[in-house]
Design an enzyme around this catalytic site. Structure first.
Site, PDB file in Angstrom:
ATOM      1  N   GLN A   1      39.981  35.403  49.431  1.00 43.25           N
ATOM      2  CA  GLN A   1      41.350  35.027  49.762  1.00 43.25           C
ATOM      3  C   GLN A   1      41.579  33.782  48.919  1.00 43.25           C
ATOM      4  O   GLN A   1      40.861  32.797  49.072  1.00 43.25           O
ATOM      5  CB  GLN A   1      41.388  34.751  51.268  1.00 43.25           C
TER       6      GLN A   1
ATOM      7  N   TYR B   1      40.886  26.656  52.875  1.00 39.66           N
ATOM      8  CA  TYR B   1      40.380  27.315  51.655  1.00 39.66           C
ATOM      9  C   TYR B   1      39.260  26.487  51.030  1.00 39.66           C
ATOM     10  O   TYR B   1      38.202  27.016  50.673  1.00 39.66           O
ATOM     11  CB  TYR B   1      41.536  27.497  50.663  1.00 39.66           C
TER      12      TYR B   1
ATOM     13  N   ASP C   1      38.516  45.557  47.337  1.00 35.83           N
ATOM     14  CA  ASP C   1      39.331  46.331  48.288  1.00 35.83           C
ATOM     15  C   ASP C   1      40.775  46.485  47.800  1.00 35.83           C
ATOM     16  O   ASP C   1      41.620  47.032  48.516  1.00 35.83           O
ATOM     17  CB  ASP C   1      39.303  45.700  49.685  1.00 35.83           C
TER      18      ASP C   1
ATOM     19  N   ILE D   1      40.585  37.256  37.168  1.00 36.48           N
ATOM     20  CA  ILE D   1      39.403  36.768  36.443  1.00 36.48           C
ATOM     21  C   ILE D   1      38.321  37.855  36.412  1.00 36.48           C
ATOM     22  O   ILE D   1      37.695  38.112  35.379  1.00 36.48           O
ATOM     23  CB  ILE D   1      38.849  35.477  37.094  1.00 36.48           C
TER      24      ILE D   1
ATOM     25  N   GLY E   1      52.326  17.697  50.527  1.00 32.22           N
ATOM     26  CA  GLY E   1      50.904  18.028  50.423  1.00 32.22           C
ATOM     27  C   GLY E   1      50.461  18.373  49.004  1.00 32.22           C
ATOM     28  O   GLY E   1      49.272  18.577  48.770  1.00 32.22           O
TER      29      GLY E   1
HETATM   30  N1  LIG Z   1      42.775  31.694  39.477  1.00 37.69           N
HETATM   31  C1  LIG Z   1      42.389  30.436  39.620  1.00 37.69           C
HETATM   32  O1  LIG Z   1      42.980  29.523  39.061  1.00 37.69           O
HETATM   33  C2  LIG Z   1      41.174  30.095  40.451  1.00 37.69           C
HETATM   34  C3  LIG Z   1      40.826  28.749  40.609  1.00 37.69           C
HETATM   35  C4  LIG Z   1      39.716  28.414  41.369  1.00 37.69           C
HETATM   36  C5  LIG Z   1      38.950  29.417  41.939  1.00 37.69           C
HETATM   37  N2  LIG Z   1      39.303  30.711  41.782  1.00 37.69           N
HETATM   38  C6  LIG Z   1      38.467  31.733  42.420  1.00 37.69           C
HETATM   39  O2  LIG Z   1      38.167  32.753  41.470  1.00 37.69           O
HETATM   40  C7  LIG Z   1      38.048  34.006  42.151  1.00 37.69           C
HETATM   41  C8  LIG Z   1      38.937  35.046  41.477  1.00 37.69           C
HETATM   42  O3  LIG Z   1      40.292  34.613  41.565  1.00 37.69           O
HETATM   43  P1  LIG Z   1      41.496  35.360  40.834  1.00 37.69           P
HETATM   44  O4  LIG Z   1      42.451  34.326  40.408  1.00 37.69           O
HETATM   45  O5  LIG Z   1      40.966  36.341  39.852  1.00 37.69           O
HETATM   46  O6  LIG Z   1      42.168  36.096  42.080  1.00 37.69           O
HETATM   47  P2  LIG Z   1      42.546  37.634  42.326  1.00 37.69           P
HETATM   48  O7  LIG Z   1      43.307  37.670  43.619  1.00 37.69           O
HETATM   49  O8  LIG Z   1      43.194  38.207  41.121  1.00 37.69           O
HETATM   50  O9  LIG Z   1      41.123  38.297  42.512  1.00 37.69           O
HETATM   51  C9  LIG Z   1      40.475  38.381  43.750  1.00 37.69           C
HETATM   52  C10 LIG Z   1      40.008  39.816  43.905  1.00 37.69           C
HETATM   53  O10 LIG Z   1      39.260  39.927  45.109  1.00 37.69           O
HETATM   54  C11 LIG Z   1      39.662  41.099  45.793  1.00 37.69           C
HETATM   55  N3  LIG Z   1      39.391  40.882  47.217  1.00 37.69           N
HETATM   56  C12 LIG Z   1      39.950  39.976  48.042  1.00 37.69           C
HETATM   57  N4  LIG Z   1      39.424  40.067  49.274  1.00 37.69           N
HETATM   58  C13 LIG Z   1      38.491  41.061  49.217  1.00 37.69           C
HETATM   59  C14 LIG Z   1      37.598  41.622  50.160  1.00 37.69           C
HETATM   60  N5  LIG Z   1      37.561  41.193  51.437  1.00 37.69           N
HETATM   61  N6  LIG Z   1      36.780  42.613  49.761  1.00 37.69           N
HETATM   62  C15 LIG Z   1      36.816  43.066  48.486  1.00 37.69           C
HETATM   63  N7  LIG Z   1      37.628  42.565  47.542  1.00 37.69           N
HETATM   64  C16 LIG Z   1      38.460  41.577  47.908  1.00 37.69           C
HETATM   65  C17 LIG Z   1      41.130  41.259  45.477  1.00 37.69           C
HETATM   66  O11 LIG Z   1      41.606  42.586  45.643  1.00 37.69           O
HETATM   67  C18 LIG Z   1      41.171  40.804  44.018  1.00 37.69           C
HETATM   68  O12 LIG Z   1      40.956  41.877  43.128  1.00 37.69           O
HETATM   69  C19 LIG Z   1      38.384  33.743  43.615  1.00 37.69           C
HETATM   70  O13 LIG Z   1      37.173  33.570  44.317  1.00 37.69           O
HETATM   71  C20 LIG Z   1      39.154  32.438  43.577  1.00 37.69           C
HETATM   72  O14 LIG Z   1      39.029  31.711  44.790  1.00 37.69           O
HETATM   73  C21 LIG Z   1      40.405  31.079  41.059  1.00 37.69           C
END
Ligand SMILES: NC(=O)c1ccc[n+]([C@@H]2O[C@H](COP(=O)([O-])OP(=O)(O)OC[C@H]3O[C@@H](n4cnc5c(N)ncnc54)[C@H](O)[C@@H]3O)[C@@H](O)[C@H]2O)c1
Length: 314
Positions: free
Chosen positions: A80, A145, A32, A12, A272
């Site tokens: 995470q 989570y 990271d 995203i 679950g």
């Molecule tokens: N994809 C979904 O359907 C969904 C649904 C609800 C919420 N979200 C939230 O949206 C956000 C983005 O999700 P996404 O699907 O793009 O996931 P993603 O894993 O593609 O993106 C998360 C990013 O955060 C980075 N990251 C993780 N831990 C880190 C840290 N300690 N320091 C720096 N960078 C770090 C990762 O390298 C990654 O690029 C997240 O917060 C997730 O919880 C996503």
């Protein structure tokens, strides 16, 4: 506007970065690369208004670079993101999602940031009685989570009360689209897409009647961009369609987009798993002028096209 995007190399986040740069904003990313990919930022890296900092959000250097960049808004997406991993290792989830969010808020405070826009999840609603879940519904976290996302939301309110940093929380349903890795919360679209394009077997759990609310990534990005303004300050808004799609229906749609046979195998329901989920986006329309615009079949076509392009090295 100067915007700092945490998690900007992820699914995203990188789509958000591209949209912000396209609108002429200055964008810096802290990521990271634990689950994100530098390749997602290939187009962004060509812009002079862009920089990537390969750092953990908990690293004290994040506050230093934020103080130098002085972002007006921080979009906080680094996290995470796996419910299952949070159950297996709750402490690691809390370190990344709670300590991480507090670190980002402290960086925002030092940098004089006006607003933080936070990516929360429908997981905070637990097993809701009413679907689609209304905007103001009670939260009921049932996984580490969900608890860590809710803790993040609570810290946003505390930092607003203490330091006047405004915030908007966006509660995301199951996001899908280009750049999603098959391991995400809504990874099922990416999993079906990869398998069907590669001619591999697909599996649907239970009778295939479990439902989710699939929202296209461009629509979610649009919600973030709208929340970067003054609107929606101090609020939390569902970003979903309000519509439920069964696993079996989803398989049919992805198979049609991929031109593949619609014949999944069936496996026992996983313990679950939530039987149904969808969220009511109406308050986001009132407060942010946001509405979901992408029809599921169209969004899936674009997603499959992207996955095909990646396979042919485009
Ligand atoms: N994809 C979904 O359907 C969904 C649904 C609800 C919420 N979200 C939230 O949206 C956000 C983005 O999700 P996404 O699907 O793009 O996931 P993603 O894993 O593609 O993106 C998360 C990013 O955060 C980075 N990251 C993780 N831990 C880190 C840290 N300690 N320091 C720096 N960078 C770090 C990762 O390298 C990654 O690029 C997240 O917060 C997730 O919880 C996503």
């Amino acid at each position: 506007m100067r915007v700092l995007v945490t998690g900007g190399a992820g699914f995203i986040g990188s789509n958000l970065v591209d949209r912000l740069l396209g609108e002429g904003h200055e964008v810096q990313v802290v990521d990271d690369l634990s689950s994100g990919d530098r390749a997602n930022l290939a187009a962004a890296a060509r812009s002079e208004r862009f920089a990537l900092h390969e750092l953990d959000i908990r690293d004290p250097r994040v506050a230093d670079l934020a103080a130098g960049f002085e972002p007006e808004v921080i979009c906080h997406l680094a996290a995470q993101i796996s419910v299952r991993r949070s159950v297996a290792d709750p402490l690691n989830d809390a370190r990344l999602n709670v300590e991480g969010t507090v670190s980002v808020l402290m960086a925002a405070q030092r940098a004089g940031t006006r607003k933080v826009v936070f990516a929360s999840s429908v997981a905070v609603y637990g097993r809701p009685d009413v679907i689609p879940v209304p905007g103001g519904a009670a939260t009921d976290p049932r996984s580490p989570y969900a608890a860590s996302k809710l803790a993040g939301e609570t810290y946003l309110a505390a930092f607003k009360a203490l330091h006047g940093i405004d915030y908007t929380t966006l509660v995301l349903s199951n996001v899908y689209g280009p750049r999603q890795s098959p391991e995400g919360e809504a990874g099922v679209v990416a999993i079906f897409t990869d398998a069907l394009l590669d001619g591999k077997a697909t599996v649907v759990y239970g009778d295939g009647g479990q439902t989710r609310d699939y929202i296209y990534v461009d629509d979610v990005v649009d919600g973030f961009v709208r929340a970067c303004g003054e609107a929606g300050g101090g609020g939390r808004f569902n970003l979903g369609t309000g519509l439920q799609t069964t696993d079996r229906e989803l398989h049919t749609l992805v198979a049609a987009a991929a031109g593949a046979p619609d014949g999944p195998g069936f496996a026992p329901q996983r313990l679950g798993d939530l039987p149904a989920m969808a969220v009511d986006p109406a308050p986001a329309l009132d407060a942010l002028g946001w509405r979901p615009r992408t029809d599921l079949a169209d969004g899936l076509k674009s997603t499959v096209e992207w996955a095909r392009g990646r396979r042919s090295g485009q």
